[in-house]
Design an enzyme around this catalytic site. Structure first.
Site, PDB file in Angstrom:
ATOM      1  N   ASN A 210       0.866  -1.187   0.000  1.00 29.03           N
ATOM      2  CA  ASN A 210       0.000   0.000   0.000  1.00 29.03           C
ATOM      3  C   ASN A 210       0.904   1.240   0.000  1.00 29.03           C
ATOM      4  O   ASN A 210       2.115   1.109   0.142  1.00 29.03           O
ATOM      5  CB  ASN A 210      -0.935  -0.034   1.228  1.00 29.03           C
ATOM      6  CG  ASN A 210      -0.136  -0.086   2.511  1.00 29.03           C
ATOM      7  OD1 ASN A 210       0.589   0.846   2.831  1.00 29.03           O
ATOM      8  ND2 ASN A 210      -0.234  -1.182   3.242  1.00 29.03           N
ATOM      9  N   ASP A 279      -3.746  -6.639   4.965  1.00 31.43           N
ATOM     10  CA  ASP A 279      -4.709  -7.577   5.562  1.00 31.43           C
ATOM     11  C   ASP A 279      -4.651  -8.951   4.911  1.00 31.43           C
ATOM     12  O   ASP A 279      -5.129  -9.927   5.473  1.00 31.43           O
ATOM     13  CB  ASP A 279      -6.129  -7.025   5.415  1.00 31.43           C
ATOM     14  CG  ASP A 279      -6.346  -5.823   6.310  1.00 31.43           C
ATOM     15  OD1 ASP A 279      -5.875  -5.863   7.460  1.00 31.43           O
ATOM     16  OD2 ASP A 279      -6.964  -4.838   5.852  1.00 31.43           O
ATOM     17  N   LYS A 289      10.480 -16.916  -9.729  1.00 26.34           N
ATOM     18  CA  LYS A 289       9.642 -15.932 -10.418  1.00 26.34           C
ATOM     19  C   LYS A 289       8.642 -16.642 -11.336  1.00 26.34           C
ATOM     20  O   LYS A 289       9.032 -17.533 -12.112  1.00 26.34           O
ATOM     21  CB  LYS A 289      10.548 -15.003 -11.243  1.00 26.34           C
ATOM     22  CG  LYS A 289       9.804 -13.829 -11.819  1.00 26.34           C
ATOM     23  CD  LYS A 289      10.737 -12.914 -12.589  1.00 26.34           C
ATOM     24  CE  LYS A 289       9.904 -11.920 -13.374  1.00 26.34           C
ATOM     25  NZ  LYS A 289      10.550 -11.447 -14.571  1.00 26.34           N
ATOM     26  N   PHE A 324      -4.591   2.946  14.768  1.00 26.14           N
ATOM     27  CA  PHE A 324      -4.949   3.902  13.727  1.00 26.14           C
ATOM     28  C   PHE A 324      -6.093   3.298  12.933  1.00 26.14           C
ATOM     29  O   PHE A 324      -6.277   2.083  12.936  1.00 26.14           O
ATOM     30  CB  PHE A 324      -3.749   4.177  12.796  1.00 26.14           C
ATOM     31  CG  PHE A 324      -2.869   5.291  13.283  1.00 26.14           C
ATOM     32  CD1 PHE A 324      -2.144   5.154  14.453  1.00 26.14           C
ATOM     33  CD2 PHE A 324      -2.769   6.487  12.583  1.00 26.14           C
ATOM     34  CE1 PHE A 324      -1.345   6.193  14.922  1.00 26.14           C
ATOM     35  CE2 PHE A 324      -1.974   7.523  13.030  1.00 26.14           C
ATOM     36  CZ  PHE A 324      -1.258   7.380  14.204  1.00 26.14           C
ATOM     37  N   LYS A 338     -13.600  -0.352  15.375  1.00 24.72           N
ATOM     38  CA  LYS A 338     -12.239  -0.931  15.453  1.00 24.72           C
ATOM     39  C   LYS A 338     -11.678  -0.786  16.862  1.00 24.72           C
ATOM     40  O   LYS A 338     -11.040  -1.699  17.380  1.00 24.72           O
ATOM     41  CB  LYS A 338     -11.294  -0.222  14.471  1.00 24.72           C
ATOM     42  CG  LYS A 338     -11.385  -0.785  13.069  1.00 24.72           C
ATOM     43  CD  LYS A 338     -10.499  -0.035  12.087  1.00 24.72           C
ATOM     44  CE  LYS A 338     -10.964  -0.368  10.676  1.00 24.72           C
ATOM     45  NZ  LYS A 338     -10.347   0.452   9.649  1.00 24.72           N
ATOM     46  N   LYS A 342     -10.702  -4.163  18.798  1.00 26.85           N
ATOM     47  CA  LYS A 342      -9.281  -4.429  19.019  1.00 26.85           C
ATOM     48  C   LYS A 342      -8.835  -4.026  20.432  1.00 26.85           C
ATOM     49  O   LYS A 342      -7.654  -4.043  20.743  1.00 26.85           O
ATOM     50  CB  LYS A 342      -8.450  -3.721  17.954  1.00 26.85           C
ATOM     51  CG  LYS A 342      -8.882  -4.107  16.512  1.00 26.85           C
ATOM     52  CD  LYS A 342      -7.881  -3.719  15.465  1.00 26.85           C
ATOM     53  CE  LYS A 342      -8.453  -3.922  14.069  1.00 26.85           C
ATOM     54  NZ  LYS A 342      -7.421  -4.007  13.043  1.00 26.85           N
TER      55      LYS A 342
HETATM   56  N1  CTP Z   1      -3.703  -3.616  11.839  1.00 31.05           N
HETATM   57  C1  CTP Z   1      -2.949  -4.674  12.341  1.00 31.05           C
HETATM   58  N2  CTP Z   1      -2.856  -5.824  11.635  1.00 31.05           N
HETATM   59  C2  CTP Z   1      -3.483  -5.972  10.458  1.00 31.05           C
HETATM   60  C3  CTP Z   1      -4.262  -4.897   9.947  1.00 31.05           C
HETATM   61  C4  CTP Z   1      -4.335  -3.742  10.668  1.00 31.05           C
HETATM   62  O1  CTP Z   1      -2.382  -4.546  13.421  1.00 31.05           O
HETATM   63  N3  CTP Z   1      -3.385  -7.103   9.779  1.00 31.05           N
HETATM   64  C5  CTP Z   1      -3.792  -2.384  12.657  1.00 31.05           C
HETATM   65  C6  CTP Z   1      -3.278  -1.132  11.982  1.00 31.05           C
HETATM   66  O2  CTP Z   1      -1.914  -0.926  12.296  1.00 31.05           O
HETATM   67  C7  CTP Z   1      -4.152  -0.059  12.592  1.00 31.05           C
HETATM   68  C8  CTP Z   1      -5.468  -0.770  12.877  1.00 31.05           C
HETATM   69  O3  CTP Z   1      -5.164  -2.165  12.891  1.00 31.05           O
HETATM   70  O4  CTP Z   1      -3.639   0.403  13.827  1.00 31.05           O
HETATM   71  C9  CTP Z   1      -6.560  -0.510  11.870  1.00 31.05           C
HETATM   72  O5  CTP Z   1      -6.096  -0.752  10.566  1.00 31.05           O
HETATM   73  P1  CTP Z   1      -7.038  -0.499   9.315  1.00 31.05           P
HETATM   74  O6  CTP Z   1      -6.295  -0.881   8.074  1.00 31.05           O
HETATM   75  O7  CTP Z   1      -7.662   0.846   9.401  1.00 31.05           O
HETATM   76  O8  CTP Z   1      -8.238  -1.517   9.596  1.00 31.05           O
HETATM   77  P2  CTP Z   1      -8.406  -3.045   9.434  1.00 31.05           P
HETATM   78  O9  CTP Z   1      -8.472  -3.646  10.788  1.00 31.05           O
HETATM   79  O10 CTP Z   1      -7.365  -3.603   8.523  1.00 31.05           O
HETATM   80  O11 CTP Z   1      -9.864  -3.126   8.789  1.00 31.05           O
HETATM   81  P3  CTP Z   1     -10.372  -2.672   7.311  1.00 31.05           P
HETATM   82  O12 CTP Z   1      -9.201  -2.910   6.390  1.00 31.05           O
HETATM   83  O13 CTP Z   1     -11.527  -3.568   7.073  1.00 31.05           O
HETATM   84  O14 CTP Z   1     -10.780  -1.220   7.425  1.00 31.05           O
END
Ligand code: CTP
Length: 400
Positions: A210, A279, A289, A324, A338, A342
């Site tokens: 990302n 995620d 490759k 975040f 969230k 969490k």
């Molecule tokens: N986070 C994490 N591990 C993951 C995904 C996210 O620890 N695999 C943490 C991020 O560092 C952030 C928080 O979870 O502090 C929220 O991340 P965000 O990307 O906004 O949300 P997601 O939980 O991934 O949910 P979605 O993608 O459905 O919005």
């Protein structure tokens, strides 16, 4: 807020080859909103002209204690009294010796004897002079006065010798000044910050990721270090350099980030998860490759561990957990959900649809959401300044 903004600072410049760096230092300080009063030794004027430093600082430069015009205009005691910080860069062995002995025989040493603000000394000289027992002793005396010393860097010196003695870059001196003026409100605390993206490989040449640059997380780690926390930074791939004094653990994938954070988290007082963790990862990472052919390619993705959710489950009563949330719709509802899911104490919500906020920008605009449901919008400011506002709030939660 930005600790340097609006401050009045004395910049002492001594006669060494590194005096040319004071021009860039003034430029950086002015950019940070500092009013810089330059005080030069006569020797320094052989290396860089007072006119150059006067134009850059937009103020008359003090050199001659007996210049009647200047003394009526400013007055050396007034210069000392007005200073909220004083920095000498470069500081020569001679001036360091005079300051240690309390000698006041020119403008700079006289002002320094009268200054009551925090002082930063940046020695720069030949390595043998720097290592000489007299200089070591004199620097120890200055430390005893409560002055901060920014150690010179090692490298090739103007005299063509190798060793310690080179004046650090102006940006490093500015960071040392930020530290000097920041209250040590996190002293004794262990803080873990995660930053940057993760890379999830599906073969040795390709991965999904990302646009995160790591700027927010690195700014949070730097601010915690300024407040004198013991900082562990777990960083995904990022081009940034951590601020001095931070222990940095570099990782690539979400699995590696999870392992690094899990091994560190139990002993931490505060954990801030600002990393943009992927995620999903490809279910199979090919060892070689993947060669293309005429067909489309379908890759199956599987979930990565949710690191923050795991931290929330294992959290102790004394640990503060900050998450975040990056959202493109229903910011408050999604971010609050969230926070609950969490088990966070505070969540920093980013609206990714705003131009001056979110991934890879220098500024950010966030809303802070607390466990009791309070929502606090913060102004759009630089990530460095925002880091200070966020730590003020995290510290308040830690105290409550
Ligand atoms: N986070 C994490 N591990 C993951 C995904 C996210 O620890 N695999 C943490 C991020 O560092 C952030 C928080 O979870 O502090 C929220 O991340 P965000 O990307 O906004 O949300 P997601 O939980 O991934 O949910 P979605 O993608 O459905 O919005």
């Amino acid at each position: 807020m930005a600790i340097l903004r609006g401050k009045i600072m004395v910049l002492g410049v001594c006669g060494g080859i590194a005096a040319y760096k004071s021009a860039e230092l003034i430029r950086l300080l002015i950019k940070q909103g500092v009013s810089v009063q330059v005080v030069m030794t006569v020797n320094a004027t052989h290396f860089i002209t007072p006119l150059t430093l006067q134009v850059l600082s937009d103020r008359p430069v003090c050199v001659d204690l007996f210049d009647r015009g200047m003394e009526t205009e400013i007055g050396h005691i007034q210069v000392a009294r007005g200073a909220q910080a004083a920095v000498i860069a470069p500081a020569t062995a001679n001036v360091i010796a005079k300051l240690a002995a309390g000698i006041a025989d020119d403008y700079l040493t006289t002002v320094m004897l009268a200054v009551t603000s925090p002082v930063l000394i940046c020695p720069a000289m030949n390595s043998a002079m720097y290592m000489h027992p007299a200089t070591r002793r004199n620097l120890d005396i200055l430390r005893g006065f409560g002055h901060a010393i920014l150690e010179p860097e090692c490298g090739e010196l103007a005299c063509k010798e190798q060793g310690p003695g080179r004046l650090p870059e102006p940006a490093t001196i500015v960071e040392a000044l930020r530290r000097l003026l920041t209250a040590p409100s996190l002293a004794g605390k262990k803080v873990l910050v995660s930053a940057g993206p993760t890379w999830e490989a599906f073969d040795p040449a390709r991965f999904i990721t990302n646009p995160s640059s790591g700027k927010m997380g690195y700014a949070l780690a730097a601010e915690a270090a300024r407040r004198q926390a013991e900082v562990e930074l777990v960083s995904g791939p990022s081009a940034l350099t951590p601020a001095p004094g931070i222990t940095c653990h570099r990782v690539t994938s979400a699995a590696e980030m999870n392992a690094a954070i899990t091994s560190l988290a139990a002993t931490m007082d505060i954990v801030v998860m600002s990393a943009a963790v992927s995620d999903y990862r490809p279910a199979v990472a090919a060892p070689r490759k993947l060669k293309k052919d005429d067909r489309d390619l379908t890759v199956r993705f599987e979930r990565t561990p949710d690191i923050l959710a795991g931290l929330g489950q294992r959290k102790t009563a004394r640990q503060v957990l900050v998450g975040f949330a990056a959202e493109t719709e229903n910011l408050l509802t999604n971010a609050t959900e969230k926070l609950r899911r969490k088990n966070c104490d505070l969540i920093v919500a980013n609206d990714l649809t705003e131009a001056d906020a979110g991934f890879a920008t220098d500024t950010n605009r966030v809303k802070v959401i607390y466990a009791d449901g309070r929502v606090e919008p913060l102004p759009c400011i630089s990530k460095t300044d925002l880091a200070a506002l966020l730590w003020d709030r995290i510290e308040a939660v830690a105290r409550s």
